[in-house]
Scaffold this active site. Structure first.
Site, PDB file in Angstrom:
ATOM      1  N   GLU A 151       0.849  -1.190   0.000  1.00  0.00           N
ATOM      2  CA  GLU A 151       0.000   0.000   0.000  1.00  0.00           C
ATOM      3  C   GLU A 151       0.887   1.243   0.000  1.00  0.00           C
ATOM      4  O   GLU A 151       1.819   1.339   0.791  1.00  0.00           O
ATOM      5  CB  GLU A 151      -0.940  -0.025   1.215  1.00  0.00           C
ATOM      6  CG  GLU A 151      -1.694   1.266   1.486  1.00  0.00           C
ATOM      7  CD  GLU A 151      -2.545   1.754   0.299  1.00  0.00           C
ATOM      8  OE1 GLU A 151      -3.309   0.965  -0.269  1.00  0.00           O
ATOM      9  OE2 GLU A 151      -2.416   2.955  -0.052  1.00  0.00           O
ATOM     10  N   ARG A 152       0.545   2.198  -0.887  1.00  0.00           N
ATOM     11  CA  ARG A 152       1.429   3.364  -1.011  1.00  0.00           C
ATOM     12  C   ARG A 152       1.016   4.530  -0.125  1.00  0.00           C
ATOM     13  O   ARG A 152       1.791   5.456   0.102  1.00  0.00           O
ATOM     14  CB  ARG A 152       1.475   3.822  -2.467  1.00  0.00           C
ATOM     15  CG  ARG A 152       0.191   4.412  -2.985  1.00  0.00           C
ATOM     16  CD  ARG A 152       0.334   4.877  -4.414  1.00  0.00           C
ATOM     17  NE  ARG A 152      -0.947   5.337  -4.933  1.00  0.00           N
ATOM     18  CZ  ARG A 152      -1.202   5.538  -6.207  1.00  0.00           C
ATOM     19  NH1 ARG A 152      -0.267   5.328  -7.110  1.00  0.00           N
ATOM     20  NH2 ARG A 152      -2.386   5.958  -6.595  1.00  0.00           N
ATOM     21  N   MET A 193      -3.904   2.488   4.730  1.00  0.00           N
ATOM     22  CA  MET A 193      -4.633   1.227   4.851  1.00  0.00           C
ATOM     23  C   MET A 193      -6.133   1.538   4.813  1.00  0.00           C
ATOM     24  O   MET A 193      -6.588   2.491   5.438  1.00  0.00           O
ATOM     25  CB  MET A 193      -4.285   0.518   6.166  1.00  0.00           C
ATOM     26  CG  MET A 193      -2.805   0.207   6.345  1.00  0.00           C
ATOM     27  SD  MET A 193      -2.121  -0.782   4.990  1.00  0.00           S
ATOM     28  CE  MET A 193      -2.781  -2.400   5.344  1.00  0.00           C
ATOM     29  N   GLU A 250     -24.550  13.264  -2.452  1.00  0.00           N
ATOM     30  CA  GLU A 250     -24.277  13.231  -1.007  1.00  0.00           C
ATOM     31  C   GLU A 250     -23.666  14.552  -0.532  1.00  0.00           C
ATOM     32  O   GLU A 250     -24.056  15.095   0.500  1.00  0.00           O
ATOM     33  CB  GLU A 250     -23.349  12.054  -0.664  1.00  0.00           C
ATOM     34  CG  GLU A 250     -24.082  10.720  -0.711  1.00  0.00           C
ATOM     35  CD  GLU A 250     -23.243   9.539  -0.236  1.00  0.00           C
ATOM     36  OE1 GLU A 250     -22.094   9.737   0.189  1.00  0.00           O
ATOM     37  OE2 GLU A 250     -23.757   8.408  -0.288  1.00  0.00           O
ATOM     38  N   GLU A 286     -26.665  18.474 -13.814  1.00  0.00           N
ATOM     39  CA  GLU A 286     -26.555  17.101 -14.313  1.00  0.00           C
ATOM     40  C   GLU A 286     -26.745  17.108 -15.832  1.00  0.00           C
ATOM     41  O   GLU A 286     -27.717  17.660 -16.343  1.00  0.00           O
ATOM     42  CB  GLU A 286     -27.623  16.216 -13.639  1.00  0.00           C
ATOM     43  CG  GLU A 286     -27.783  14.835 -14.229  1.00  0.00           C
ATOM     44  CD  GLU A 286     -26.490  14.021 -14.257  1.00  0.00           C
ATOM     45  OE1 GLU A 286     -25.828  13.881 -13.218  1.00  0.00           O
ATOM     46  OE2 GLU A 286     -26.126  13.541 -15.365  1.00  0.00           O
ATOM     47  N   ALA A 325     -17.879  16.398  -9.392  1.00  0.00           N
ATOM     48  CA  ALA A 325     -18.166  14.988  -9.070  1.00  0.00           C
ATOM     49  C   ALA A 325     -18.620  14.304 -10.357  1.00  0.00           C
ATOM     50  O   ALA A 325     -19.765  13.884 -10.486  1.00  0.00           O
ATOM     51  CB  ALA A 325     -19.234  14.908  -7.983  1.00  0.00           C
ATOM     52  N   HIS A 350     -43.624  -5.657  13.444  1.00  0.00           N
ATOM     53  CA  HIS A 350     -44.357  -4.397  13.544  1.00  0.00           C
ATOM     54  C   HIS A 350     -43.986  -3.695  14.846  1.00  0.00           C
ATOM     55  O   HIS A 350     -43.861  -4.360  15.862  1.00  0.00           O
ATOM     56  CB  HIS A 350     -45.859  -4.686  13.517  1.00  0.00           C
ATOM     57  CG  HIS A 350     -46.690  -3.462  13.728  1.00  0.00           C
ATOM     58  ND1 HIS A 350     -46.906  -2.543  12.729  1.00  0.00           N
ATOM     59  CD2 HIS A 350     -47.326  -2.993  14.832  1.00  0.00           C
ATOM     60  CE1 HIS A 350     -47.650  -1.565  13.208  1.00  0.00           C
ATOM     61  NE2 HIS A 350     -47.928  -1.806  14.479  1.00  0.00           N
TER      62      HIS A 350
HETATM   63  C1  LIG Z   1     -16.603  10.462  -1.776  1.00  0.00           C
HETATM   64  C2  LIG Z   1     -16.827   9.000  -2.002  1.00  0.00           C
HETATM   65  C3  LIG Z   1     -17.852   8.356  -1.344  1.00  0.00           C
HETATM   66  C4  LIG Z   1     -18.051   6.987  -1.542  1.00  0.00           C
HETATM   67  N1  LIG Z   1     -19.073   6.367  -0.883  1.00  0.00           N
HETATM   68  C5  LIG Z   1     -19.271   5.044  -1.068  1.00  0.00           C
HETATM   69  C6  LIG Z   1     -20.294   4.359  -0.367  1.00  0.00           C
HETATM   70  O1  LIG Z   1     -21.031   4.943   0.426  1.00  0.00           O
HETATM   71  N2  LIG Z   1     -20.444   3.036  -0.581  1.00  0.00           N
HETATM   72  C7  LIG Z   1     -19.644   2.336  -1.460  1.00  0.00           C
HETATM   73  O2  LIG Z   1     -19.813   1.125  -1.618  1.00  0.00           O
HETATM   74  N3  LIG Z   1     -18.675   2.965  -2.146  1.00  0.00           N
HETATM   75  C8  LIG Z   1     -18.466   4.289  -1.964  1.00  0.00           C
HETATM   76  N4  LIG Z   1     -17.449   4.908  -2.638  1.00  0.00           N
HETATM   77  C9  LIG Z   1     -16.630   4.106  -3.567  1.00  0.00           C
HETATM   78  C10 LIG Z   1     -15.606   3.279  -2.805  1.00  0.00           C
HETATM   79  O3  LIG Z   1     -14.780   4.124  -2.033  1.00  0.00           O
HETATM   80  C11 LIG Z   1     -14.774   2.469  -3.790  1.00  0.00           C
HETATM   81  O4  LIG Z   1     -15.630   1.695  -4.614  1.00  0.00           O
HETATM   82  C12 LIG Z   1     -13.827   1.537  -3.067  1.00  0.00           C
HETATM   83  O5  LIG Z   1     -12.932   2.249  -2.246  1.00  0.00           O
HETATM   84  C13 LIG Z   1     -13.026   0.695  -4.076  1.00  0.00           C
HETATM   85  O6  LIG Z   1     -12.174  -0.151  -3.398  1.00  0.00           O
HETATM   86  P1  LIG Z   1     -10.810  -0.665  -4.052  1.00  0.00           P
HETATM   87  O7  LIG Z   1     -10.240  -1.613  -3.056  1.00  0.00           O
HETATM   88  O8  LIG Z   1     -11.052  -1.122  -5.419  1.00  0.00           O
HETATM   89  O9  LIG Z   1      -9.884   0.630  -4.191  1.00  0.00           O
HETATM   90  P2  LIG Z   1      -9.460   1.818  -3.228  1.00  0.00           P
HETATM   91  O10 LIG Z   1     -10.318   1.924  -2.041  1.00  0.00           O
HETATM   92  O11 LIG Z   1      -9.340   3.005  -4.107  1.00  0.00           O
HETATM   93  O12 LIG Z   1      -8.011   1.380  -2.726  1.00  0.00           O
HETATM   94  C14 LIG Z   1      -6.942   1.274  -3.586  1.00  0.00           C
HETATM   95  C15 LIG Z   1      -5.652   1.416  -2.799  1.00  0.00           C
HETATM   96  O13 LIG Z   1      -4.558   1.111  -3.652  1.00  0.00           O
HETATM   97  C16 LIG Z   1      -3.482   1.967  -3.354  1.00  0.00           C
HETATM   98  N5  LIG Z   1      -2.594   2.006  -4.522  1.00  0.00           N
HETATM   99  C17 LIG Z   1      -2.867   2.482  -5.757  1.00  0.00           C
HETATM  100  N6  LIG Z   1      -1.825   2.295  -6.584  1.00  0.00           N
HETATM  101  C18 LIG Z   1      -0.858   1.690  -5.848  1.00  0.00           C
HETATM  102  C19 LIG Z   1       0.444   1.236  -6.138  1.00  0.00           C
HETATM  103  N7  LIG Z   1       0.975   1.351  -7.345  1.00  0.00           N
HETATM  104  N8  LIG Z   1       1.159   0.668  -5.132  1.00  0.00           N
HETATM  105  C20 LIG Z   1       0.640   0.525  -3.894  1.00  0.00           C
HETATM  106  N9  LIG Z   1      -0.586   0.928  -3.571  1.00  0.00           N
HETATM  107  C21 LIG Z   1      -1.339   1.496  -4.538  1.00  0.00           C
HETATM  108  C22 LIG Z   1      -4.157   3.290  -3.050  1.00  0.00           C
HETATM  109  O14 LIG Z   1      -3.326   4.128  -2.246  1.00  0.00           O
HETATM  110  C23 LIG Z   1      -5.413   2.841  -2.304  1.00  0.00           C
HETATM  111  O15 LIG Z   1      -5.212   2.823  -0.901  1.00  0.00           O
HETATM  112  C24 LIG Z   1     -17.212   6.274  -2.439  1.00  0.00           C
HETATM  113  C25 LIG Z   1     -16.163   6.924  -3.094  1.00  0.00           C
HETATM  114  C26 LIG Z   1     -15.966   8.265  -2.866  1.00  0.00           C
HETATM  115  C27 LIG Z   1     -14.829   8.939  -3.575  1.00  0.00           C
END
Ligand SMILES: Cc1cc2nc3c(=O)[nH]c(=O)nc-3n(C[C@H](O)[C@H](O)[C@H](O)COP(=O)(O)OP(=O)(O)OC[C@H]3O[C@@H](n4cnc5c(N)ncnc54)[C@H](O)[C@@H]3O)c2cc1C
Length: 465
Positions: A35-36, A39, A187, A203, A268, A444
């Protein structure tokens, strides 16, 4: 230094990556996670969790404003924006820290740094202390996504914000433009509008929350307008002129461009996958626009390389990422009976006021797919618990296949529907029919009784309406 060898290396510790790592460890694999930044990924640090913490503050504020409706007294109602943000950051920090503990508990090796894949089965990590080389037969890419930036509408952190800036505001904008009305845009619009900011949502599609059922979009629009929000549909922001403490937006609707001044803009307009700098092209991994192309088992086509979560495409949701993480870990471990994730059974939730939640086909999509359907509806005003809560605005809509009785889709708007939707998700997973749902006894008084009534209504049997 010799490369450290693992059974599985996961790149990215978001809800996709850390869950894949834990499931892999549970199945007896020697797992490393890279992780860069933080966590827990976007979800815990900049997405799902901190937004919900902020929205909880605006919800409590809204209830305080309505104290009189409940026979209560509350004077001098206000808020401390810094404290709202501090709480949200502290909730995010607490959960992110928890992921570190889960890694230790499951004996997963955590490497903090930026990963690349120089060759099949190899991962190179740039850490604070130099480069670490790792090897594994299987690698799971879970690098997630970031905010999409449109030319001319790029964020600058001062006048134009992405979700990260919108989660750490230094000021409460007096007049706000939100570009994009998907879950993230709506949101933030709901949060800022509830705290008294003059909010406009633009939109480009013909309705807000465009992936939701048309009836729900229209219901939501009426509620937001009632709360003072301005909603502009079939409208596009063409240009932003940034001045001192103000932005002039060029907004086009019906071929006419209108210039409107705002103090702040939140962009957004979607997300793009983190596909760069990983060495994907050299490995022969197919990338479509900004997403890795995968099959239903998240296989990239390169032996031993999988992609899950946001980097693997829609729906961009944390629970989809996590479920794919479990599936891929089980597949790698050689477990039988591994089922692909079915996107049509993944619920989508928007935590605005009122909340929106849905799963499966919308009415239009069901018709397009050729189904003859039966539709049931039940309004919150007909439900005792909704009235007792003082939340009479909302509806539950269900869609069934007329021929088989299969529950094709469910769409809800109103208080707490993001908690209720899971009832229908379980129903769909168990391939429930209208009969099973009609024969189920709902407690209920609960909001869940509306889920029963909506099903009954589809078959002309609703009791309380
Ligand atoms: C404002 C906002 C609100 C949201 N609300 C919701 C919600 O209510 N419910 C929902 O289901 N989803 C929500 N989402 C979407 C949700 O956050 C994502 O779908 C989810 O985080 C995806 O998970 P992931 O594990 O694919 O990636 P991520 O959570 O994006 O994690 C990827 C990780 O990989 C790391 N990384 C990237 N490249 C490298 C590399 N080369 N080397 C090492 N590490 C790396 C990053 O630092 C990051 O920590 C929201 C998103 C946003 C932006």
């Amino acid at each position: 230094m010799a490369a450290k060898s693992f059974d599985l290396i996961v790149i990215g510790a978001g809800p996709g990556g850390y869950v894949a790592a834990i499931r892999g460890a549970q199945l007896g694999m020697n797992v490393a996670i890279v992780e860069r930044e933080h966590m827990g990924g976007i979800c815990l640090n900049w997405g799902c969790i901190p937004t919900k913490a902020m929205l909880r503050s605006s919800e409590v504020f809204h209830l305080m404003e309505r104290a009189k409706d409940y026979g209560l007294k509350a004077d001098n109602i206000g808020y401390d924006l810094d404290a709202v943000v501090k709480r949200s950051r502290s909730v995010a920090g607490q959960l992110s820290g928890g992921i570190g503990h889960l890694m230790k508990k499951n004996k997963i090796t955590t490497v903090m740094g930026e990963a690349t894949i120089p060759a099949k089965g190899k991962v190179s990590v740039k850490t604070d202390k130099g480069t670490e080389e790792l090897t594994a037969k299987n690698i799971v890419l879970a690098t997630g996504a970031r905010a999409r930036e449109l030319p001319g509408l790029e964020a600058d952190g001062d006048l134009v914000w992405t979700y990260k800036h919108a989660l750490t505001p230094k000021r409460m904008p007096k007049k706000l433009l939100v570009i994009g009305s998907g879950a993230i845009g709506i949101e933030f619009a709901s949060f800022y509008n509830t705290l008294g900011c003059d909010t406009t949502v633009v939109e480009v599609m013909d309705r807000i929350l465009p992936v939701e059922d048309a009836e729900i979009s229209s219901f939501a629009k009426k509620q937001f307008v009632k709360q003072g929000m301005k909603i502009m549909e079939k409208t596009m922001v063409k240009q932003l002129d940034r001045g001192k403490g103000k932005v002039t937006a060029h907004i086009e609707a019906n071929g006419k461009v209108e210039k409107v001044e705002f103090e702040t803009v939140i962009s957004a307009v979607g997300i793009v996958g983190n596909v760069e700098g990983l060495g994907l092209e050299e490995l022969g991994v197919k990338v479509d626009r900004t997403h890795v192309v995968v099959d239903e088992y998240c296989r990239t086509g390169v032996e031993g390389l999988f992609a899950i979560g946001d980097i693997a495409g829609a729906p961009w949701l944390a629970h989809k990422a996590s479920h794919e993480g479990v599936m891929v870990a089980e597949l790698i471990s050689g477990k039988n009976n591994v089922h692909p994730v079915r996107p049509e059974s993944i619920a989508g939730c928007t935590y605005c006021h009122p909340q929106v939640a849905s799963v499966g086909y919308t009415e239009d999509k069901a018709k397009e797919a050729g189904y003859k359907i039966k539709v049931g509806r039940f309004p919150f005003i007909g439900n005792g618990k909704a009235i007792a809560l003082g939340e009479p605005e909302g509806m539950v809509k269900t869609i069934f296949d007329e021929k088989t009785g299969e529950l094709l889709g469910a769409h809800m708007i109103g208080a707490e529907v993001t908690e209720l939707i899971q009832g229908y998700v379980v129903g769909r997973a168990l391939e429930t029919t209208e009969e099973d749902l009609m024969n189920t006894v709902f407690p209920h008084p609960t909001l869940s009784e509306m889920m029963h009534e909506s099903v009954l209504d589809a078959y002309g049997r609703a009791i309380h309406f």
